[in-house]
Design a protein around this motif. Structure first.
Motif, mmCIF file in Angstrom:
data_model
loop_
_atom_site.group_PDB
_atom_site.id
_atom_site.type_symbol
_atom_site.label_atom_id
_atom_site.label_comp_id
_atom_site.label_asym_id
_atom_site.label_seq_id
_atom_site.Cartn_x
_atom_site.Cartn_y
_atom_site.Cartn_z
ATOM 1 N N LYS A 95 -7.500 -6.397 29.977
ATOM 2 C CA LYS A 95 -7.677 -7.830 30.219
ATOM 3 C C LYS A 95 -6.473 -8.620 29.702
ATOM 4 C CE LYS A 95 -11.785 -9.348 29.616
ATOM 5 N NZ LYS A 95 -13.041 -9.828 28.953
ATOM 6 N N ASP A 96 -5.870 -8.103 28.645
ATOM 7 C CA ASP A 96 -4.679 -8.747 28.102
ATOM 8 C C ASP A 96 -3.457 -8.219 28.858
ATOM 9 O OD1 ASP A 96 -2.719 -9.975 26.644
ATOM 10 O OD2 ASP A 96 -3.232 -9.013 24.729
ATOM 11 N N ARG A 97 -2.940 -8.977 29.773
ATOM 12 C CA ARG A 97 -1.832 -8.527 30.603
ATOM 13 C C ARG A 97 -0.552 -8.321 29.803
ATOM 14 N NH1 ARG A 97 -2.337 -12.268 36.098
ATOM 15 N NH2 ARG A 97 -4.461 -11.570 36.694
ATOM 16 N N ASP A 98 -0.465 -8.950 28.665
ATOM 17 C CA ASP A 98 0.738 -8.823 27.836
ATOM 18 C C ASP A 98 0.616 -7.715 26.795
ATOM 19 O OD1 ASP A 98 1.892 -10.931 29.177
ATOM 20 O OD2 ASP A 98 1.055 -12.421 27.796
ATOM 21 N N PHE A 99 -0.479 -6.948 26.843
ATOM 22 C CA PHE A 99 -0.707 -5.948 25.793
ATOM 23 C C PHE A 99 0.418 -4.916 25.786
ATOM 24 C CE2 PHE A 99 -2.588 -2.195 23.860
ATOM 25 C CZ PHE A 99 -3.234 -2.699 22.764
ATOM 26 N N PHE A 100 0.674 -4.278 26.908
ATOM 27 C CA PHE A 100 1.687 -3.214 26.946
ATOM 28 C C PHE A 100 3.112 -3.766 26.876
ATOM 29 C CE2 PHE A 100 -2.010 -1.073 28.838
ATOM 30 C CZ PHE A 100 -2.065 0.036 28.025
ATOM 31 N N PRO A 101 3.411 -4.884 27.484
ATOM 32 C CA PRO A 101 4.752 -5.455 27.229
ATOM 33 C C PRO A 101 4.976 -5.766 25.763
ATOM 34 C CG PRO A 101 3.811 -6.446 29.192
ATOM 35 C CD PRO A 101 2.729 -5.613 28.597
ATOM 36 N N LYS A 102 3.934 -6.243 25.038
ATOM 37 C CA LYS A 102 4.097 -6.518 23.604
ATOM 38 C C LYS A 102 4.341 -5.221 22.832
ATOM 39 C CE LYS A 102 1.284 -10.722 23.406
ATOM 40 N NZ LYS A 102 0.034 -11.359 22.856
ATOM 41 N N ILE A 103 3.648 -4.120 23.231
ATOM 42 C CA ILE A 103 3.882 -2.842 22.556
ATOM 43 C C ILE A 103 5.334 -2.413 22.755
ATOM 44 C CG2 ILE A 103 3.342 -0.366 22.660
ATOM 45 C CD1 ILE A 103 0.466 -1.013 23.054
ATOM 46 N N VAL A 104 5.841 -2.561 23.975
ATOM 47 C CA VAL A 104 7.235 -2.184 24.241
ATOM 48 C C VAL A 104 8.190 -3.044 23.412
ATOM 49 C CG1 VAL A 104 9.024 -2.090 26.018
ATOM 50 C CG2 VAL A 104 6.704 -1.315 26.549
ATOM 51 N N ASP A 105 7.912 -4.343 23.302
ATOM 52 C CA ASP A 105 8.773 -5.220 22.500
ATOM 53 C C ASP A 105 8.730 -4.838 21.018
ATOM 54 O OD1 ASP A 105 9.472 -6.604 24.755
ATOM 55 O OD2 ASP A 105 7.948 -8.180 24.492
ATOM 56 N N LYS A 110 12.579 -0.090 16.374
ATOM 57 C CA LYS A 110 13.644 0.893 16.566
ATOM 58 C C LYS A 110 14.990 0.292 16.202
ATOM 59 C CE LYS A 110 15.573 4.059 20.016
ATOM 60 N NZ LYS A 110 15.513 4.535 21.422
ATOM 61 N N GLY A 111 15.196 -0.972 16.579
ATOM 62 C CA GLY A 111 16.450 -1.616 16.225
ATOM 63 C C GLY A 111 16.584 -1.836 14.735
ATOM 64 N N LEU A 112 15.451 -2.134 14.050
ATOM 65 C CA LEU A 112 15.482 -2.347 12.613
ATOM 66 C C LEU A 112 15.402 -1.056 11.821
ATOM 67 C CD1 LEU A 112 13.086 -5.447 12.388
ATOM 68 C CD2 LEU A 112 15.593 -5.443 12.297
ATOM 69 N N GLY A 113 15.102 0.033 12.490
ATOM 70 C CA GLY A 113 14.952 1.295 11.766
ATOM 71 C C GLY A 113 13.676 1.348 10.954
ATOM 72 N N ASP A 114 12.646 0.606 11.382
ATOM 73 C CA ASP A 114 11.365 0.573 10.667
ATOM 74 C C ASP A 114 10.539 1.796 11.067
ATOM 75 O OD1 ASP A 114 9.042 -0.021 9.380
ATOM 76 O OD2 ASP A 114 8.619 -1.895 10.462
ATOM 77 N N MET A 115 10.674 2.853 10.301
ATOM 78 C CA MET A 115 9.965 4.082 10.640
ATOM 79 C C MET A 115 8.453 3.945 10.462
ATOM 80 S SD MET A 115 12.318 5.993 11.748
ATOM 81 C CE MET A 115 11.378 7.497 11.870
ATOM 82 N N ASP A 116 8.036 3.148 9.460
ATOM 83 C CA ASP A 116 6.603 2.959 9.258
ATOM 84 C C ASP A 116 5.987 2.260 10.471
ATOM 85 O OD1 ASP A 116 4.172 3.049 7.797
ATOM 86 O OD2 ASP A 116 4.441 0.942 7.226
ATOM 87 N N GLY A 117 6.660 1.251 10.970
ATOM 88 C CA GLY A 117 6.166 0.564 12.161
ATOM 89 C C GLY A 117 6.180 1.461 13.394
ATOM 90 N N ILE A 119 6.758 3.899 31.731
ATOM 91 C CA ILE A 119 6.637 5.297 31.345
ATOM 92 C C ILE A 119 7.784 5.770 30.461
ATOM 93 C CG2 ILE A 119 7.743 6.158 33.460
ATOM 94 C CD1 ILE A 119 5.691 8.509 33.279
ATOM 95 N N LEU A 120 9.004 5.351 30.714
ATOM 96 C CA LEU A 120 10.114 5.790 29.872
ATOM 97 C C LEU A 120 10.014 5.208 28.463
ATOM 98 C CD1 LEU A 120 13.140 5.668 32.354
ATOM 99 C CD2 LEU A 120 11.953 7.685 31.452
ATOM 100 N N ASP A 121 9.569 3.945 28.334
ATOM 101 C CA ASP A 121 9.383 3.371 27.002
ATOM 102 C C ASP A 121 8.227 4.059 26.262
ATOM 103 O OD1 ASP A 121 11.405 1.295 26.925
ATOM 104 O OD2 ASP A 121 10.259 0.305 28.500
ATOM 105 N N ILE A 122 7.170 4.416 27.001
ATOM 106 C CA ILE A 122 6.052 5.143 26.367
ATOM 107 C C ILE A 122 6.530 6.494 25.863
ATOM 108 C CG2 ILE A 122 3.821 6.228 26.817
ATOM 109 C CD1 ILE A 122 3.678 3.211 26.551
ATOM 110 N N ILE A 123 7.347 7.173 26.644
ATOM 111 C CA ILE A 123 7.915 8.445 26.189
ATOM 112 C C ILE A 123 8.795 8.228 24.965
ATOM 113 C CG2 ILE A 123 9.525 10.294 26.827
ATOM 114 C CD1 ILE A 123 8.426 10.117 29.674
ATOM 115 N N GLY A 124 9.529 7.115 24.936
ATOM 116 C CA GLY A 124 10.332 6.795 23.751
ATOM 117 C C GLY A 124 9.465 6.564 22.530
#
Length: 838
Positions: free
Chosen positions: A190-200, A206-213, A242-247
């Motif tokens: 129902k939340d159309r922005d759910f997966f785009p937010k996960i990718v963001d 990844k850019g910050l090197g936050d391994m815990d996150g 799909i490529l971001d999910i694999i990442g």
């Protein structure tokens, strides 16, 4: 200090009230032997531990109020609800497997919901992010079911997707049961922005090197995949995500090293187009299918449950069917494909790529429905795929030959296509090797285990599967196989006797397997082939090999042939005449008492011969090889085999004895019948018969006045002499005169045939019938005064006539003509007046 009055009664009342609020359970503990041990029955509750703020699961014995179980509820994911009445977990501190079995399913659900709430609170405190208002668990035990249902629906209100709320969303997903997964998936979609937010969030961490996150995002994405929602799969497996999910799935907390899956898919997994595909949707589905397979087989091989794994396989099969259907219906694509493969100007590398593409095309076609697969096989056959496969199998490159056998194996879904092609192209094959010949060469060539099995399976399919609609094609192919190829297989086996020309073990074993198959399905053709070329004797040369598997294979062929042709006396006679079982018995004796496959296979062969009552083979084995088999007489199978032989021998002896007794009894029954016929006559008939005998004796013996004694000629067995008009034309055989000195020396066969005589030849006494002798039948029928035949007739073929006539009627007696005259005179006298002696 003394106890206050009524204090004990008050405590007892409080304990009783507490027990009514508690839920009745049994406590179990898993023992080392894998069995659950009953620790007792009591009542369970959740309450604070005295002197601590920790909540615990407590079970109090229902009889003596002793504590059966006291367990601190932990935030770890160790609890499992099984069915409707069992909660189990493994205590990490005590290293124990514990379980609670509730009396009522409602009580189990009630305790389970409270444990989940407490776990969620503890996990939130540990993460220090989203604060959840604590609940008093003891009070919640009193809450009605309606409030619990409302609590469930409120739990599905997910917080906004932020880095700080990832833990709460994750626990909400992990703690929901199967019935709640669908509603939770709907909330996520129902939340159309759910997966785009996960990718963001992923790119930010990844850019910050936050391994815990990154680890939290990995757990969340994995939990979403395990929801097993088709709508969510469509979303995350699309080209956009799909490529971001694999990442995201590269950052597994259990793996110390970060994997580079997305880089591999982008740089190293290159999509090769043997023939350019102009349909963009087909290319997209091909890429998607490959990436889903990569996630399933490489990234999460152990992290998927069976339900999710089955869903992913269904998506892959659906994509394959989509691709194949679009390509096979693309006429332009199929024409370009086969035109390029038949071209003589194509390079070896390009041809190799095209063959591999065709193999993959056939492999993914297995996801189609059976009718669609059959139609695809016909389409490929009509485009000349068998000509291409024939060229491929002539190649010296193992990879191409393997691809060709895979394609051919797929096309045998309709074996008549291949049978018809082989029958039509057998004579016109170039280089003198047809496709059938290439298959025979393939099974006799050392390509490796898997390829040998492929050749074997293809030949089995072609030699089997005859139906009423396909009997003509199948029969023609079978005739062609036995005419052109069968002897080649036998020659390979025969040449294996010489070590330097011997084929490898796998090749010989596969040939034996094919021969067994032929014996089961074509017993008549096998019989004809064996009679013509002594093939069985050549196959049994394998019994001299050192490899026991080949020896067993040869024995199995013999067992299969006997089993398939057990009712064929000609084949059984051939086995006995050529002593075919000799090498099998010899190798069995050489094997000794070693209990192995050879031992069992030979015993099974003997058991089959015995159970099927193959008498000729049983007698042949025992009479030819019993001295060798005597060392195995302690075996039950050998004992039973010898008993079967003895049974046949006893039956044969009994049959022979019965036959002799039957003949003897038949003779005795013939004599008894004559006696009964004789003694059953009335008195008048007895008198007439007596007078007839008297006259007959006078005819045989005359006074010794120098007269001669003549012989009565033997009469036909078909009937006696009858005194009627037809006898007037009777002419007796010429008499042979007997000298006077010879007449007295003629021995008499029976003492009862003649009376004693004195020196003058006179009759001393009347003949007497002994009790132990059969009555003397009249030699002829005598007419009475009315002109009717007398009753005293002997049966034409009676044993009495056959035995006594040659003995009593000798050549020294008078002829039948004289005897008849005397009998007639006597009869006339009897009819007129009583005769007088002398």
């Amino acid at each position: 200090m003394g106890e206050k009055p009524g204090q004990g009664r008050k405590e007892a009342w409080q304990g009783e009230s507490l027990r009514t609020r508690m839920k009745r359970v049994k406590v179990y503990r898993l023992e080392d032997n894998g069995k659950w041990d009953d620790q007792g029955t009591g009542h369970v509750t959740i309450d604070y531990i005295e002197g601590s703020k920790d909540l615990a699961l407590a079970v109090v014995d229902e009889e003596d109020n002793d504590t059966l179980l006291l367990h601190n509820i932990t935030p770890d994911d160790i609890y499992r609800k099984q069915e409707e009445t069992i909660i189990s977990w493994r205590d990490p501190e005590k290293a124990l497997e514990l379980a609670l079995s509730f009396q009522e399913a409602e009580s189990c659900s009630f305790i389970w919901e409270n444990m989940c709430t407490i776990q969620l609170e503890l996990q939130s405190k540990i993460l220090g992010s989203h604060e959840v208002r604590p609940q008093r668990t003891v009070k919640s035990l009193e809450a009605p079911r309606d409030s619990l249902s409302r609590g469930k629906s409120l739990a599905f209100e997910l917080p906004p997707l932020e880095l700080s709320s990832l833990s709460v969303i994750l626990k909400t997903i992990l703690l929901c049961d199967v019935t709640q997964q669908t509603r939770l998936a709907d909330l996520i979609l129902k939340d159309r922005d759910f997966f785009p937010k996960i990718v963001d969030l992923f790119r930010t961490c990844k850019g910050l090197g936050d391994m815990d996150g990154l680890h939290k995002i990995f757990r969340l994405v994995k939990a979403i995949i395990l929801l097993n929602s088709a709508a969510i799969f469509d979303k995350i497996f699309s080209d956009d995500f799909i490529l971001d999910i694999i990442g995201v799935l590269e950052y597994d907390p259990e793996d110390r090293n970060v994997q580079n899956h997305s880089a591999f898919l982008k740089e190293h997994a290159v999509f090769k187009e043997a023939i350019p595909i102009r349909n963009a949707s087909v290319v997209s589905k091909i890429h998607q299918t490959y990436r889903i397979c990569y996630i399933k087989d490489v990234i999460l091989p152990k992290g998927l449950d069976e339900a999710t794994l089955a869903s992913l396989n269904a998506i892959i099969n659906a994509n394959n069917a989509f691709v194949v259907c679009l390509l096979k219906d693309d006429t332009s694509f199929m024409q370009r494909l086969f035109a390029t493969m038949r071209s003589s100007n194509i390079s070896a590398e390009s041809k190799r790529e095209l063959v591999l593409f065709l193999r993959e095309f056939c492999t993914v076609s297995s996801s189609l429905q059976p009718a669609q697969r059959m139609q695809l096989s016909r389409d490929l056959a009509s485009r000349g795929v068998f000509d291409i496969i024939s060229d491929v199998l002539r190649s010296q490159e193992k990879v191409l030959v393997s691809a060709g056998t895979d394609i051919l194996h797929y096309l045998t879904q309709d074996p008549n296509l291949l049978r018809s092609y082989i029958a039509n192209h057998e004579e016109s094959s170039r280089e003198g090797i047809s496709l059938l010949g290439l298959l025979i060469e393939g099974i006799a060539t050392d390509f490796g285990g898997e390829m040998l099995c492929q050749f074997l399976e293809i030949l089995k399919v072609l030699l089997d599967g005859c139906t009423a609609d396909t009997v003509t094609q199948c029969r023609d192919f079978i005739e062609l196989f036995y005419e052109k190829c069968f002897d080649k297989l036998i020659n390979i086996i025969e040449s294996s006797r010489v070590e330097e020309y011997s084929a490898k073990l796998e090749i010989l074993y596969n040939i034996c397997e094919l021969l067994c198959f032929c014996a089961r399905h074509h017993p008549y053709k096998i019989k004809i082939t064996f009679f013509g070329s002594n093939s069985m004797e050549k196959i049994l040369t394998l019994t001299r090999r050192r490899e026991r598997s080949l020896v067993v294979a040869a024995v199995r062929i013999m067992r299969t042939i006997i089993g398939a042709c057990r009712n064929d006396e000609l084949l059984i006679s051939h086995v006995i005449e050529f002593n075919t079982l000799k090498p099998i018995i010899e190798v069995f004796v050489e094997n000794g008492n070693r209990y192995n496959m050879l031992h069992s296979t030979v015993l099974e062969l003997l058991d089959f011969i015995r159970k099927e009552n193959l008498k000729s083979l049983v007698v042949y084995v025992v009479e030819s090889f019993w001295d060798q088999l005597l060392m195995f007489e302690q075996l039950t199978s050998i004992q039973a085999f010898k008993l079967k032989y003895q049974e046949y021998v006893d039956i044969a002896e009994e049959t022979q004895t019965t036959s002799v007794d039957h003949t003897r009894k038949a003779d005795e029954r013939g004599l008894d019948k004559e006696e009964e016929d004789y003694f059953s006559k009335d008195s008048n008939e007895e008198d007439s018969a007596a007078q007839t005998r008297h006259a007959h004796q006078q005819c045989l013996v005359k006074p010794a006045n120098g007269s001669e004694i003549h012989h009565i000629p033997a009469r036909p067995k078909s009937g006696g002499l009858v005194d009627n008009d037809s006898d007037k034309d009777y002419k007796p055989s010429p008499k042979r005169p007997v000298k006077a000195d010879e007449a007295l020396n003629i021995p008499m066969a029976s003492p009862s045939s003649l009376d004693s005589k004195d020196a003058d030849g006179n009759i001393l006494k009347k003949p007497k019938l002994e009790d132990n002798q059969s009555p003397l039948s009249p030699a002829s029928s005598i007419k009475n005064s009315d002109g009717n035949d007398d009753v005293g007739k002997a049966s034409p073929g009676s044993p009495d006539q056959q035995q006594h006539a040659p003995e009593s009627l000798d050549s020294g007696h008078q002829t039948g003509d004289d005897c008849m005259k005397d009998a007639e005179d006597t009869t006339k006298t009897t009819d007129s007046e009583p005769s007088t002696a002398g």
